[in-house]
Design an enzyme around this catalytic site. Structure first.
Site, PDB file in Angstrom:
ATOM      1  N   TRP A  43       0.815  -1.211   0.000  1.00  0.00           N
ATOM      2  CA  TRP A  43       0.000   0.000   0.000  1.00  0.00           C
ATOM      3  C   TRP A  43       0.846   1.257   0.000  1.00  0.00           C
ATOM      4  CZ3 TRP A  43      -4.535  -0.128  -1.952  1.00  0.00           C
ATOM      5  CH2 TRP A  43      -5.276  -1.314  -1.907  1.00  0.00           C
ATOM      6  N   ASP A  96      -1.304   7.028   5.934  1.00  0.00           N
ATOM      7  CA  ASP A  96      -2.429   6.196   5.513  1.00  0.00           C
ATOM      8  C   ASP A  96      -2.727   5.271   6.677  1.00  0.00           C
ATOM      9  OD1 ASP A  96      -4.222   4.408   4.518  1.00  0.00           O
ATOM     10  OD2 ASP A  96      -2.923   3.648   2.910  1.00  0.00           O
ATOM     11  N   LYS A 134     -12.679  -0.688   7.459  1.00  0.00           N
ATOM     12  CA  LYS A 134     -11.993  -1.623   8.345  1.00  0.00           C
ATOM     13  C   LYS A 134     -12.610  -1.491   9.737  1.00  0.00           C
ATOM     14  CE  LYS A 134      -8.904  -1.999   4.953  1.00  0.00           C
ATOM     15  NZ  LYS A 134      -8.689  -3.184   4.132  1.00  0.00           N
TER      16      LYS A 134
END
Lengths: 357, 357
Positions: free
Chosen positions: A100, A170, A194
């Site tokens: 990511w 992030d 999430k």
């Protein structure tokens, strides 16, 4: 049979939240209209938005000089928005913690930003976090890091010292699941799917002095505009904000972030302790860098891994399949996963091991 | 008391759809998980996405050489994405039909596109649609038009002749509410929150030869990437797609688009016929250009307008307040608004007029 959903996201949500959404779906606040049907300009929704922001500010103790913005498009849209808004000199640093972080870097480069990799976990195949070996160039616009790496199963709690260069995090997969000081960051963003709510909502928390320096940004990527318009430049994702708002209220009822983090650490410890004593299952991550949110593990035998996943499903332990890039198993232990779910997983794995070793 | 919701969007949805969402919220397809919790990579969601696309293709008879893409960010993000993907020569034409056409133009200019206003309704204060007086420059990348103007209350059904230059239509507020041939357009996009579903989803329908010509676009704005990844480059707005999918199935059950369009025309005629004979209320729009979706009307007296809106609310006729830019009243008559709702509105207005003229 209880179902325990170990999906990495979209993921399990608190049962009382699902129940409340269901109960008030036909008529929100006795309006005769569903939350799916109300105008985003209505007083009803303005209250929802206001509460969501205030509850988030309370839970994270967000300082007044930070804006809380509600976006769409996931973390990926922020991979573009962050450099467009904050990288005035088109130079950022990256702590390369894996998939990511690299995706974020690729998007930054697409909008003309030069990305300097300051440290990388690549040498260890991302089984440990990148470590800053040198002082950070103080002319960088910001340093990007991924606080939790869902695929690699690593998590940062000790933040790097970047001097005056702001950190842009992030935080998608451990937002509200691990504890950070907002004031340690210039920018935090997180996809909701999430720990916070259904997919389709992204939270942006940004320090006010960092925005408003770039003209003519596309409106849907403009932090300053979203701040000025209270995230209502156009129609926001009403339902996703409402659902996230209910999760935030649930978090407060549970005792807030400290309580959740303590629970998350206990849940993770239960699973890691089992894996570490197991003679069948292993977690490859360096102990100090392990994620409390996403726990990848393997048997070392792909066929056996598949059997673990398949049999688990029949025991109500679902979505244990690892990410396609790394294979094996992965258990995601977000806030809404109860300890009983982790215990059920450990019991199942223990039993599986007894029969298959 | 029945509640009739005349909001311009987010707007009324079919009651059976709300009921189905409510019924299956705790356990989608007997999975033991809510639709809010399932992975977007699960078979369960893949079926949802597949059905939504297929049902949309069936309803609109979308030719095979058109992609159907599911985005976030509303029409506004497409105001940026459309020129980035399609305006290879950075020159587009605009049919200026009012507020939303101008917003689209402003976003196109922000990404370096020169916008040529081909015709404007400004002279009539947008009470009628712009009319093309000259042939269209065949070197333009596309011509943007807004098929339905929610604020001005106008709607295009006769499309302009642009020669070989593709039409790009913002169809947000009459998508699936009025009938068009997809093959007449190079690009259609529509925010879902009018006729299709909750806010947080945008449909893009684009002809395949028009995309893939621009490198290095931000991923969340890249039509070619979304086409290649089946709208799953990152986590899509699962719930919004699911809810829109249920609305599409409901549309099919109602008899498809022809049935809905006929109903919409009947609903609109009922209200316009009343307004045209009224001595208190007026709709300012040129008869041939009137929208069947959004009907603005005024008394000519702001205080009286406010009283109309206030009293209507007490009769269960809610969200009749006109857009802040034009004031007065506005009744939005999307697919899920039953004829009975329009009749109730006309009866109320007739009664109000009898007491206040």
């Amino acid at each position: 049979m209880s179902i325990y959903n170990f999906s990495a996201g979209p993921a399990v949500l608190p049962q009382p939240v699902i129940a409340q959404i269901q109960a008030e779906l036909p008529s929100f606040q006795d309006s005769g209209m569903s939350i799916l049907e109300i105008s985003h300009r209505s007083n009803l929704f303005e209250q929802v938005l206001h509460d969501a922001e205030q509850d988030l500010r309370d839970l994270l103790t967000i300082p007044d000089n930070y804006h809380v913005l509600f976006f769409q498009g996931g973390g990926t849209l922020q991979f573009t928005a962050a450099p467009l808004n904050l990288a005035r000199h088109h130079r950022i640093g990256l702590l390369d913690s894996g998939h990511w972080a690299q995706r974020a870097a690729a998007e930054a480069e697409r909008v003309g930003t030069k990305v300097h990799v300051l440290a990388s976990g690549a040498e260890t195949n991302f089984k440990q976090l990148p470590i800053l070996a040198r002082p950070v160039d103080q002319n960088l616009d910001y340093v990007h890091l991924t606080t939790n790496n869902t695929i690699e199963g690593t998590m940062t709690t000790a933040l790097p010292n970047t001097g005056r260069v702001p950190l842009a995090a992030d935080m998608s997969s451990n937002f509200l699941g691990e504890s950070y000081q907002v004031s340690d960051f210039g920018l935090i963003f997180a996809g909701a799917q999430k720990n916070l709510g259904p997919a389709g909502l992204t939270i942006v928390i940004v320090r006010d002095d960092l925005i408003g320096h770039v003209d003519n940004l596309p409106s849907m990527l403009d932090y300053q505009l979203f701040a000025a318009k209270n995230s209502m430049f156009n129609t926001p994702p009403v339902f996703a904000i409402y659902a996230a708002g209910l999760v935030l209220k649930w978090l407060k009822q549970q005792g807030g972030l400290d309580t959740m983090v303590a629970r998350n650490h206990a849940k993770a410890a239960l699973l890691y302790d089992f894996l570490d004593q197991s003679r069948l299952f292993t977690n490859p991550v360096k102990t100090s860098d392990r994620s409390t949110m996403n726990v990848p593990f393997i048997t070392g035998n792909t066929d056996l891994d598949n059997q673990v996943i398949q049999d688990a499903q029949e025991h109500g332990l679902v979505n244990l399949k690892g990410h396609r890039l790394v294979g094996g198993m992965r258990a995601s232990l977000y806030n809404a996963m109860p300890l009983a779910g982790v215990q059920a997983l450990v019991d199942y794995l223990d039993n599986f091991e007894a029969h298959h070793r």
